[in-house]
Design an enzyme around this catalytic site. Structure first.
Site: not given
Ligand code: TYD
Length: 132
Positions: A49
């Site tokens: 992303h």
């Molecule tokens: P995700 O966006 O998939 O992480 P990455 O981009 O590192 O692969 O996030 C995983 C889960 O955590 C998703 O359900 C959203 C949650 N999350 C939060 O609640 N707060 C945050 O600050 C972050 C980064 C993720």
């Protein structure tokens, strides 16, 4: 490509090492959020992303991992394996993280609270937004 490696001051002595991070000083924004990624399974890649507004500093406080940073025109691979260095990402950059070592703890400091509407998760939309 709009990212920077920031070198943090490390207070080392015969007891070991200490790094202190301060908002608007060593970290060039107001820190509203800290999260960390750990116990990453073998072969896993994360991210995929970009962010519209969020600024982030990523620090591998233990172990190592790699980033792919993509501004729509070029891709750069960055190895994070040093707890005294931070990867600062301020602009619209597509990022992917991979090659997490077993003991890796990747800490990320963010300028904003978690906001799903700040994410660009579609690569084609990212290319359009970045003018490519
Ligand atoms: P995700 O966006 O998939 O992480 P990455 O981009 O590192 O692969 O996030 C995983 C889960 O955590 C998703 O359900 C959203 C949650 N999350 C939060 O609640 N707060 C945050 O600050 C972050 C980064 C993720």
């Amino acid at each position: 490509m709009s990212f920077k490696i920031v070198n943090f001051k490390c207070f080392g002595d015969d007891r070991g090492s200490l790094v202190a991070l301060e908002a608007n000083k060593s970290v060039p924004f107001n820190i509203k959020r800290v999260y960390y990624i750990f116990s990453t399974k073998d072969g896993v890649s994360r991210g995929f992303h970009a962010h519209r507004k969020l600024k982030q500093v990523a620090v591998c406080v233990k172990g190592s991992c790699r980033f792919v940073l993509d501004d729509g025109k070029q891709k750069t691979h960055v190895l994070l394996d040093d707890a005294t260095k931070g990867l600062l990402i301020e602009d619209l950059i597509w990022r992917e993280m991979y090659d997490f070592s077993h003991e890796c703890v990747l800490m990320v400091l963010g300028s904003e609270y978690y906001d799903e509407s700040d994410y660009v998760r579609d690569y084609e939309e990212f290319l359009e937004l970045s003018g490519c």
